[in-house]
Design a protein around this motif. Sequence first.
Motif, mmCIF file in Angstrom:
data_model
loop_
_atom_site.group_PDB
_atom_site.id
_atom_site.type_symbol
_atom_site.label_atom_id
_atom_site.label_comp_id
_atom_site.label_asym_id
_atom_site.label_seq_id
_atom_site.Cartn_x
_atom_site.Cartn_y
_atom_site.Cartn_z
ATOM 1 N N PHE A 133 0.871 -1.257 0.040
ATOM 2 C CA PHE A 133 0.011 0.084 0.010
ATOM 3 C C PHE A 133 0.716 1.335 0.015
ATOM 4 O O PHE A 133 0.722 2.108 -0.731
ATOM 5 C CB PHE A 133 -0.901 0.110 1.268
ATOM 6 N N MET A 134 1.832 1.264 1.039
ATOM 7 C CA MET A 134 2.478 2.566 0.990
ATOM 8 C C MET A 134 3.472 2.879 -0.320
ATOM 9 O O MET A 134 3.927 4.051 -0.467
ATOM 10 C CB MET A 134 3.839 2.395 2.355
ATOM 11 N N MET A 135 3.888 1.617 -0.991
ATOM 12 C CA MET A 135 4.744 2.011 -2.349
ATOM 13 C C MET A 135 3.881 2.042 -3.526
ATOM 14 O O MET A 135 4.278 2.526 -4.553
ATOM 15 C CB MET A 135 5.687 0.831 -2.308
ATOM 16 N N HIS A 136 2.464 1.811 -3.406
ATOM 17 C CA HIS A 136 1.623 1.841 -4.593
ATOM 18 C C HIS A 136 0.228 2.833 -4.563
ATOM 19 O O HIS A 136 -0.145 3.219 -5.689
ATOM 20 C CB HIS A 136 1.143 0.654 -4.808
ATOM 21 N N GLU A 137 -0.078 3.264 -3.401
ATOM 22 C CA GLU A 137 -0.993 3.984 -3.124
ATOM 23 C C GLU A 137 -0.486 5.511 -2.950
ATOM 24 O O GLU A 137 0.288 5.747 -2.239
ATOM 25 C CB GLU A 137 -2.006 3.644 -2.138
ATOM 26 N N ALA A 138 -1.072 6.500 -3.628
ATOM 27 C CA ALA A 138 -0.725 7.796 -3.448
ATOM 28 C C ALA A 138 -0.589 8.393 -1.687
ATOM 29 O O ALA A 138 0.061 9.077 -1.510
ATOM 30 C CB ALA A 138 -1.474 8.842 -4.286
#
Length: 386
Positions: A133-138
Amino acid sequence: MRSLLSNARPVGAALAVAGLTIASLTAAEPAAAEQYNLSTWLEPNHIITRKAHVEWAEAVKQASGGAIDFQVFVGGALIPAKSTMQGTADGIAQVGFHTATYTPSDLPVSNALADMGFKTPDAFVMAFAYSDFMMHEAAGYQDWRKNGVIFGGGYSTPIYYFLCRGENRTLADFKGKRVRMPGGGWARFGQHIGVVGVNVPSSEIYTAFERGSVDCTASDPTHLTSGATLMEVVDSVTLLKMSPFYAGVTWAYNVPFWQGLTDAQRRLLFDESAKAMVRMEVEYDKNVEAALAAARQKGVKLIEPDATLQQSYDQWVADGIGGVAEIAKEKHGIQDPAALFASFEPYMTKWVGLMKGVDRHDEAALTKLVKAEIYDTLDVSKYGME
C-alpha cells in the motif's frame, strides 16, 4: 501508483543530533564508492537489525561491488528514535528505520492504518500488505514523501498474545486483571474486556511480574525466551490472536541519496530489500515457534481462548476496532477514514489470498512473491524521483 503530488518538504534544514550536523554529514552523491549511514534505534541483536539492516547492508555492498557501503548505527547512536525520519530527510543518515507512532502528526495515514491488523492478525500479511500500500497508493507514498523521505519497505512483528500469571481462558477470567498493554488498539481492546491497563515499559515487564504489579502482558511470544525472557515469570499464554505491530518503515531513503543512484542501483536496493523483508518475517516466525515450544516444555500452558473471549474480540473488531474511524478523523486529521480503510483493505485481502498454501519458511518462494507483487511493479526510473 495512482498519483504522486510534488509536495515534499525541502531537504537540508540544519539539524544537530548526537553532536553531528549537516555540515559534517551530508547526503552525498553516490557516484563513487564511499560509505553511507543507516540509522536504527533498535538493539544490535534485534531481529530487524540483524536481518533487515546488518545483513541487508552486507548484501548491498557485495551486490554493488562495494559502490554502496552502509555503516549501520544501532541503538539510536546516530539519531534518536523519534528523530530518525527527520535526521534521514536532512542527510545525517541516508537510510533510516522509523516507527510511525513516534511522530503521529507527521504520518497521519500510517497511524490511521496502524490498527487494521486487528482485522487480519497475520504478521506476514500485514508486513507485505502495508508495504504494498505504502509503495503503490498515493496516500501511503505521500505520507512519507512529504516528510522528505522515500518509503522503501516495511516490516511486522509477530502477532500479540496474552502472556499471564495463572490461567486465563474466558472473558470473565480477564475482567479486573492488571494487564500491561502497548497502547493503541490493544489498550482499547483491554478496556473493552474490562482489564485494568498498566503502563509499563517493555524493559520493565519482567520486574513488574516479579513484584506482582501485573497479571498479564499483551506481547509477541518471542518475549518468552529473548529480551525480557518472560518464560521465567509467567504460567500461561492465552492464544487469542491480536494485531501485530507494523506501522513503520524499515528503509526510509534520504531523497538526494536515492535520486543520485543509478536505475540499476535502485533496483539492486529493491531486490535486496525483498530478500531482507522475507528473511526478517521468517526469522520472527521461527522464533515464535521456538519460544512457544520452549515455554511448553518448561511447563507454561498454551491456552486456546474460549468462545466468550473470542466472540468478544470478534465483535469488538466488527464494531469498529474501538472507534478507530473516529480516532483517524479526530486525532490524525483523516477527513474520510472510511475511504482510506476501503483503499487499504483490498491489499490485506490480496495478501491473505497470496499467502494461502505458501510455505512460510520457504524464503525463495516468499521472496519471489514479494518481488513480483511489490518491488518489480515499480519503475525505478520514476519512483521517488519527483
